[in-house]
Enzyme design. Structure first.
Site, PDB file in Angstrom:
ATOM      1  N   VAL A 266      30.124  31.339  22.434  1.00 34.02           N
ATOM      2  CA  VAL A 266      30.247  30.814  23.805  1.00 34.02           C
ATOM      3  C   VAL A 266      31.557  31.298  24.427  1.00 34.02           C
ATOM      4  O   VAL A 266      31.614  31.647  25.599  1.00 34.02           O
ATOM      5  CB  VAL A 266      30.169  29.266  23.805  1.00 34.02           C
ATOM      6  CG1 VAL A 266      30.525  28.699  25.167  1.00 34.02           C
ATOM      7  CG2 VAL A 266      28.781  28.813  23.397  1.00 34.02           C
ATOM      8  N   ALA A 267      32.618  31.328  23.616  1.00 31.26           N
ATOM      9  CA  ALA A 267      33.923  31.763  24.124  1.00 31.26           C
ATOM     10  C   ALA A 267      33.909  33.243  24.485  1.00 31.26           C
ATOM     11  O   ALA A 267      34.524  33.663  25.464  1.00 31.26           O
ATOM     12  CB  ALA A 267      34.998  31.504  23.069  1.00 31.26           C
TER      13      ALA A 267
ATOM     14  N   ASP B 136      18.038  63.077  55.989  1.00 29.50           N
ATOM     15  CA  ASP B 136      17.019  63.646  56.861  1.00 29.50           C
ATOM     16  C   ASP B 136      17.737  64.095  58.142  1.00 29.50           C
ATOM     17  O   ASP B 136      18.807  63.578  58.463  1.00 29.50           O
ATOM     18  CB  ASP B 136      15.982  62.554  57.165  1.00 29.50           C
ATOM     19  CG  ASP B 136      14.899  63.030  58.116  1.00 29.50           C
ATOM     20  OD1 ASP B 136      14.473  64.184  57.985  1.00 29.50           O
ATOM     21  OD2 ASP B 136      14.497  62.242  58.987  1.00 29.50           O
TER      22      ASP B 136
ATOM     23  N   ASP C 157      13.987  58.145  58.052  1.00 28.43           N
ATOM     24  CA  ASP C 157      13.373  57.184  58.970  1.00 28.43           C
ATOM     25  C   ASP C 157      11.849  57.252  58.982  1.00 28.43           C
ATOM     26  O   ASP C 157      11.202  56.360  59.486  1.00 28.43           O
ATOM     27  CB  ASP C 157      13.906  57.393  60.396  1.00 28.43           C
ATOM     28  CG  ASP C 157      13.560  58.783  60.947  1.00 28.43           C
ATOM     29  OD1 ASP C 157      13.196  59.662  60.145  1.00 28.43           O
ATOM     30  OD2 ASP C 157      13.649  58.973  62.173  1.00 28.43           O
TER      31      ASP C 157
ATOM     32  N   ASP D  84       9.771  60.190  54.318  1.00 26.79           N
ATOM     33  CA  ASP D  84      11.016  59.962  53.584  1.00 26.79           C
ATOM     34  C   ASP D  84      10.876  58.848  52.542  1.00 26.79           C
ATOM     35  O   ASP D  84      11.710  58.732  51.646  1.00 26.79           O
ATOM     36  CB  ASP D  84      12.139  59.561  54.558  1.00 26.79           C
ATOM     37  CG  ASP D  84      12.421  60.646  55.580  1.00 26.79           C
ATOM     38  OD1 ASP D  84      12.487  61.817  55.181  1.00 26.79           O
ATOM     39  OD2 ASP D  84      12.562  60.324  56.772  1.00 26.79           O
TER      40      ASP D  84
ATOM     41  N   ASN E 107      38.333  35.740  28.106  1.00 29.58           N
ATOM     42  CA  ASN E 107      37.435  35.489  26.971  1.00 29.58           C
ATOM     43  C   ASN E 107      38.018  35.991  25.651  1.00 29.58           C
ATOM     44  O   ASN E 107      37.812  35.381  24.604  1.00 29.58           O
ATOM     45  CB  ASN E 107      36.071  36.135  27.235  1.00 29.58           C
ATOM     46  CG  ASN E 107      35.276  35.335  28.251  1.00 29.58           C
ATOM     47  OD1 ASN E 107      35.737  35.109  29.349  1.00 29.58           O
ATOM     48  ND2 ASN E 107      34.105  34.875  27.878  1.00 29.58           N
TER      49      ASN E 107
ATOM     50  N   GLU F 178      40.152  33.313  24.441  1.00 31.21           N
ATOM     51  CA  GLU F 178      39.408  32.202  23.831  1.00 31.21           C
ATOM     52  C   GLU F 178      38.950  32.560  22.412  1.00 31.21           C
ATOM     53  O   GLU F 178      39.013  31.730  21.501  1.00 31.21           O
ATOM     54  CB  GLU F 178      38.205  31.855  24.715  1.00 31.21           C
ATOM     55  CG  GLU F 178      38.616  31.231  26.053  1.00 31.21           C
ATOM     56  CD  GLU F 178      37.469  31.170  27.046  1.00 31.21           C
ATOM     57  OE1 GLU F 178      36.307  31.206  26.602  1.00 31.21           O
ATOM     58  OE2 GLU F 178      37.735  31.100  28.257  1.00 31.21           O
TER      59      GLU F 178
ATOM     60  N   ASN G 292      34.913  28.775  31.252  1.00 31.09           N
ATOM     61  CA  ASN G 292      34.271  30.048  31.619  1.00 31.09           C
ATOM     62  C   ASN G 292      33.511  29.965  32.930  1.00 31.09           C
ATOM     63  O   ASN G 292      33.510  30.908  33.727  1.00 31.09           O
ATOM     64  CB  ASN G 292      33.299  30.487  30.518  1.00 31.09           C
ATOM     65  CG  ASN G 292      34.022  31.005  29.293  1.00 31.09           C
ATOM     66  OD1 ASN G 292      35.240  31.125  29.296  1.00 31.09           O
ATOM     67  ND2 ASN G 292      33.283  31.295  28.246  1.00 31.09           N
TER      68      ASN G 292
ATOM     69  N   THR H  18      36.247  26.702  35.834  1.00 29.89           N
ATOM     70  CA  THR H  18      37.666  26.933  36.088  1.00 29.89           C
ATOM     71  C   THR H  18      37.945  28.393  36.403  1.00 29.89           C
ATOM     72  O   THR H  18      38.705  28.709  37.309  1.00 29.89           O
ATOM     73  CB  THR H  18      38.501  26.491  34.858  1.00 29.89           C
ATOM     74  OG1 THR H  18      37.950  25.279  34.349  1.00 29.89           O
ATOM     75  CG2 THR H  18      39.931  26.258  35.225  1.00 29.89           C
ATOM     76  N   ASP H  19      37.301  29.334  35.664  1.00 30.32           N
ATOM     77  CA  ASP H  19      37.532  30.763  35.916  1.00 30.32           C
ATOM     78  C   ASP H  19      36.806  31.266  37.163  1.00 30.32           C
ATOM     79  O   ASP H  19      37.169  32.298  37.708  1.00 30.32           O
ATOM     80  CB  ASP H  19      37.023  31.607  34.723  1.00 30.32           C
ATOM     81  CG  ASP H  19      37.967  31.525  33.541  1.00 30.32           C
ATOM     82  OD1 ASP H  19      39.015  30.876  33.689  1.00 30.32           O
ATOM     83  OD2 ASP H  19      37.665  32.112  32.494  1.00 30.32           O
TER      84      ASP H  19
ATOM     85  N   GLU I 162      45.100  31.185  32.294  1.00 30.56           N
ATOM     86  CA  GLU I 162      44.088  31.965  33.007  1.00 30.56           C
ATOM     87  C   GLU I 162      44.355  31.979  34.510  1.00 30.56           C
ATOM     88  O   GLU I 162      44.060  32.968  35.182  1.00 30.56           O
ATOM     89  CB  GLU I 162      42.691  31.450  32.665  1.00 30.56           C
ATOM     90  CG  GLU I 162      42.389  31.723  31.195  1.00 30.56           C
ATOM     91  CD  GLU I 162      40.948  31.503  30.786  1.00 30.56           C
ATOM     92  OE1 GLU I 162      40.134  31.118  31.629  1.00 30.56           O
ATOM     93  OE2 GLU I 162      40.654  31.717  29.598  1.00 30.56           O
TER      94      GLU I 162
END
Length: 1063
Positions: free
Chosen positions: A336-337, A383, A733, A737, A799, A802, A827, A830-831, A963
């Site tokens: 997870v970290a 074009d 256009d 194309d 990370n 962590e 993660n 806060t980040d 961080e």
């Protein structure tokens, strides 16, 4: 009868592209051969019985509906991402462990379930966004169907059937087409009812003006533009009336082939450069997580698996399932970290902010990832018609006759659109317009069937584009000198001058344009009561039938050879500049029409019914002048192409228009230099397909031009460029194309002049049809990529910190400092705000003077990785260090930590806390945290489990603070905070404030503090947090200084490495 129908259908003659045999080349065959092949008579058409047989064989005349990707497959595709798969495994394992812990009950049960549920929520939102984007991908095919005609007029069973649904047409049907009709299928022209038939097929072939059709066969190897006797589905009749034979229906038509090409291009869509980099990063991260988890497992195996040696062999194994589970949870926490869970959300937010900025610059982004792709564009394939040019014919030069024979007066005409108020005529004699110029204005205004109307902020033409351009010229020439100007009903109308001319000169007959005489004439009845003939047409033809010339003052003299040669020389000059020239003449002596007023019983009317008489009527003309018209380049394009060159982006022009016109435009807008030798750089689409070394041709430096290009040529060019490692932006256009737009890394469609098909196949739409908007968007894309790099580096460095923290915890054997739900909070929440705010970093001033980054450039270089390993190691030491300090010290750097009353232990005791039950006399005192009191009388060893809550809170707070300060380091890759202070991005300061606010929220709201397993901190404890966190800025400043000193060394080494790879 059924057997007969089968035999008939398999007859050798009648066959189309849906069979295994080769397509019958109707364009290369005479009319009687076509009728024989399709076994039909143009007068009676097919019988109802025959139609039914052919429909069973060839199906309905409609485009296929390809089955979309099933919703189940779309859901599975969303998990075909390395980072997502790691998250999924971590969530499942967390859920199983939470369930296992839940059997024992206890207060931590809620906390245990928060983590897997949050991860599952992230994955669900990510999948929903992905599915929504994918399901929009096939709309281009639906838009293509709208181009198809809904109804047709057909001859069947010898009768004329009006308004037959177009889908019921079959090969061999006889169809009648008139002005304004949308063509329902591909057809061979059998006969022209009117003298000429012209079609607007630019959206399919790229031609800048309407194309005249003929009944004559053309060579079998003709390209699509050269098939003058064929009329294609989806195009529009702008002039004339004809009878045609249906040769191809449904998916075998040219528009059907485009449909197939769009579908194929949609199947081969590749990931964006950033997605590829993130996938590579995810795979590397998987390997690193695996190794680190295995090392953590091996370091701690002694805690849950013990044995004794008997006779040199291990015996009496003891296994603790509870401790095994505990260390398994640490491994999950590690996963997870290591995964930046907030990264997908932050990237999406940054791209969304980018789309808003681009929308303000008239670039409407339809697919978020294309914002970033623009930043590394190396080639723009554009074009010509409607993209580099306005797709609106305009008069560029007007040549009038001088005051004496043998003299001409050239005028340059400004303006590039149908706007009558845009630009003026240079050197125009304002207020004293002479008789010769007035006569030119009269012919342009009256011998004309087009009109111009205002639609919103721009003007559109109704009728032939060349005629509309002549009407715009009349407005620039000014009002005719008539007495009743003020009372005119046309006052305020965009074409009021033309209206006044038409009020003054009443048209009573039209001599339609035909291919032989190449001119159009009108007989008018002037308000003076005099009849006159006004003629416009190809200069050579009009000049050939002229015997006189009108001079500046209106006097008429004989047209001598010198004047003739002078006019032809002027014609040659304009033709070499790719101008389409028209000549003007008139005639006052019309003996047969002196008394004609349009009455059908008048003898002169019989002359008008036979087009073969028109040449004799248009003889002995008085020549008055000529004009040069073109589809002009947009004003801003030249500077935009220069900007592309400065930014290291190559521009290639791929157009369906003819070679000479395209080359002239390319010279004018700067794709080629004024005197550049372009013999090897300008080729047709067919020449390119036959080229022995296509890739080397595409690798030439500078601009390239491909003219007479078909949709498959455009696709092949884009495909080869992508194979060669180029990041390709394709603009266009038209329908032709769309396949290349879909195949390119980023397809850019025109918003005003673009077809719906082109828009739906594109990634981005230009609201103002302005090529220079692409250049602004590329600059924005580069800025966004730099900012994304900043927050990706920031999140990854966080990370790494962590991971270092958890790894050190496991390696040292101390209690787990932070639980997975705390890491997830850091993660995700806060980040998140600082990472998003880094997306607002101001762009570098020199961003568009640097060459584009290579699509295989590393997201994280070796030096950046080293820097963040150093930072990460410090984060690990700081978070674990503050945990150890709380347990082993009453004060640190003069900050008193003893006020809560907690007991101290030695480092040795902390590292061997699992042996606590065997310690004699261990009795930690109770301590306070906020309003809570933690007592350990019943189980002293709880001091290292529930008692670690204060130390754990300090670790989490240090992680959050570091961080936040680290986000300041990410403002610039190598620039010091002294040169790029925090206030250059006020959003970042606000984001830091928000993140600290969220952290205070979970600390000081009791319910949230319980969920996250933390307690409030005192002022002294906050001072400790800051003292341990602030050094991260000083460490990175030193690393940045080293980076600035060694940048030259690292750049040359990177160049050598990339050169070595290329070789």
């Amino acid at each position: 009868m059924g057997k007969g129908a089968q035999d008939y259908g398999k007859g050798e003659k009648f066959d189309t592209g849906s069979s295994n045999q080769e397509t019958f080349p109707a364009w290369a065959k005479e009319i009687h051969e076509c009728e024989e092949n399709y076994q039909v008579n143009r007068k009676s058409g097919l019988s109802s019985e025959e139609v039914e047989k052919r429909r069973q064989r060839y199906g309905f005349n409609e485009l296929e509906k390809h089955e979309g990707t099933s919703i189940f497959k779309l859901i599975l595709e969303q998990f075909n991402d390395t980072l997502v798969r790691i998250l999924l495994v971590a969530a499942v394992v967390s859920f199983v462990l939470a369930w296992y812990d839940g059997d024992e009950g206890g207060e931590m049960e809620i906390t245990a379930f928060v983590e897997p549920l949050v991860i599952f929520l992230i994955l669900i939102v990510n999948a929903i966004v992905g599915i929504w984007q994918e399901s929009n991908a096939e709309k281009a095919l639906e838009a293509l169907k709208e181009i198809q005609s809904q109804q047709a007029t057909v001859i069947r069973d010898g009768k004329r059937v009006a308004n037959l649904p177009s889908k019921e047409l079959v090969p061999g049907d006889i169809v009648e087409l008139k002005v304004g009709d949308k063509v329902p299928a591909d057809m061979r022209v059998l006969s022209l009812v009117s003298s000429t038939v012209r079609l607007e097929q630019g959206s399919l072939t790229g031609e800048s003006e309407a194309v005249s059709k003929t009944v004559k066969a053309v060579p079998e190897d003709s390209d699509i533009q050269g098939k003058k006797c064929m009329i294609f589905a989806g195009t529009t009749v702008v002039n004339g009336h004809c009878i045609c034979l249906v040769t191809e229906t449904g998916m075998n038509t040219e528009i059907g082939k485009v449909h197939s090409q769009i579908h194929e291009a949609a199947q081969s869509e590749e990931d964006t450069p950033l997605k590829k980099k993130l996938n590579e990063f995810g795979e590397a991260l998987t390997a690193i997580i695996g190794v680190v988890c295995a090392v953590v497992w091996l370091i701690n195996v002694k805690y849950f698996l013990t044995w004794e040696y008997v006779d040199g062999w291990p015996r009496n194994f003891k296994f603790s399932f509870e401790k095994c589970t505990y260390y398994f949870e640490i491994a999950v926490a590690l996963a997870v970290a290591a995964i930046p869970e907030g990264l997908p959300a932050v990237i999406t937010t940054c791209l969304a902010l980018g789309t808003r900025k681009m929308a303000q610059k008239n670039a409407l982004v339809r697919k978020l990832p294309s914002v970033e792709t623009l930043g590394c564009t190396t080639v723009i394939c554009s074009d010509k018609t409607g993209t580099l040019t306005t797709n609106q014919m305009a008069v560029a030069k007007l040549v009038a006759v001088g005051s004496r024979p043998g003299t001409l007066r050239p005028f340059d005409v400004e303006g590039t659109t149908y706007d009558p108020f845009e630009g003026k005529i240079q050197g125009w004699p304002v207020g004293r317009v002479d008789a010769n110029l007035l006569m030119i204005a009269k012919v342009c205004a009256v011998c004309n069937d087009a009109s111009v109307e205002q639609s919103g902020n721009h003007f559109v033409a109704n009728g032939m584009p060349t005629e509309a351009a002549l009407k715009v010229l009349v407005e620039k020439m000014g009002l005719p000198e008539v007495s009743d100007t003020g009372s005119s009903s046309g006052h305020g109308h965009p074409l009021r001058c033309s209206q006044l001319w038409n009020e003054k000169e009443h048209r009573i007959a039209t001599l339609e344009f035909d291919r032989d005489r190449k001119s159009m004439g009108v007989i008018v009845d002037s308000i003076s009561g005099k009849k006159s003939l006004l003629v416009k047409g190809a200069v050579e033809n009009v000049l050939e039938r002229s015997s006189f010339i009108q001079l500046l003052d209106g006097s008429v003299v004989e047209l001598d050879q010198h004047s003739r040669d002078l006019i032809l020389e002027s014609l040659r000059e304009m033709s070499t500049s790719a101008l389409r020239c028209l000549g003007f003449a008139y005639k006052d002596e019309l003996l047969e029409f002196e008394t004609y007023n349009g009455d059908e019983d008048h003898p002169a009317h019989q002359l008008l019914l036979e087009p073969s008489n028109y040449s004799s009527i248009e003889s002995k003309l008085i020549f008055v002048g000529l004009v040069g018209l073109r589809d002009p380049p947009r004003r801003e394009v030249r500077q935009a192409i220069e900007d592309c060159r400065t930014a290291g982006i190559r521009v290639m022009v791929i157009t369906g228009d003819n070679k000479n016109t395209a080359e002239a435009i390319c010279h004018e807008i700067g794709v080629f230099g004024p005197h550049e030798n372009i013999s090897s750089k300008s080729i047709t689409g067919r020449e390119f397909m036959d080229h022995p070394d296509q890739k080397n041709h595409l690798r030439q430096s500078g601009g390239l031009l491909f003219s007479r290009a078909e949709p498959r040529h455009k696709q092949e060019i884009v495909r080869l460029l992508k194979e060669d490692g180029e990041v390709v932006a394709m603009t266009g256009d038209g329908v032709n194309d769309a396949p290349a737009l879909k195949l390119a890394d980023i397809g850019i469609a025109m918003g005003i002049s673009g077809t719906e098909v082109a828009k739906e196949a594109s990634d981005m739409v230009l609201a103002d049809d302005n090529f220079s908007t692409i250049v602004s968007a590329v600059g924005e894309g580069r800025s966004i990529y730099n900012n994304m790099k900043a927050f990706i580096r920031y999140m990854i460095s966080s990370n790494i910190g962590e991971v270092a923290s958890i790894f050190l915890t496991a390696a040292l054997g101390i209690p787990e400092g932070m639980i997975p739900v705390q890491l997830l909070w850091v993660n995700l929440v806060t980040d998140g705000p600082p990472a998003t705010a880094l997306g607002f970093n101001p762009p570098d001033k020199d961003i568009m003077t640097k060459p584009p980054r290579r699509s295989d450039d590393s997201l994280i270089t070796a030096w950046i990785l080293f820097r963040y390993l150093v930072i990460g190691l410090y984060v690990g030491i700081a978070t674990v260090g503050v945990f150890i300090i709380w347990y082993t010290h009453h004060s640190f750097m003069g900050i008193d930590l003893s006020k809560d009353g907690h007991s101290l232990v030695s480092y040795s005791q902390l590292a061997n806390w699992a042996q606590c039950p065997s310690w004699e006399g261990f009795s930690p005192s109770s301590f306070t945290a906020g309003e809570q009191v933690f007592n350990f009388d019943s189980n002293p060893c709880d001091y290292f489990q529930s008692g670690k809550i204060k130390a754990s809170t300090l670790s989490l707070s240090v992680l959050v603070a570091i961080e936040m300060f680290n986000s300041l380091n990410a403002l610039s890759e190598d620039g010091s905070l002294l040169t790029m202070p925090p206030w250059v991005n006020p959003w970042l300061l606000l984001a830091m404030f928000v993140s600290f606010g969220l952290h205070f929220l979970i600390l000081y709201v009791p319910f949230l503090a319980q969920v996250f397993g933390i307690v409030p901190l005192s002022l002294n404890e906050w001072l400790l947090v800051l003292a341990v966190s602030l050094p991260v800025i000083l460490i990175d400043e030193v690393l940045k200084f080293v980076g600035r000193c060694t940048i030259g060394l690292r750049t040359s080494s990177a160049r050598k490495s990339s050169k070595h790879k290329a070789e």
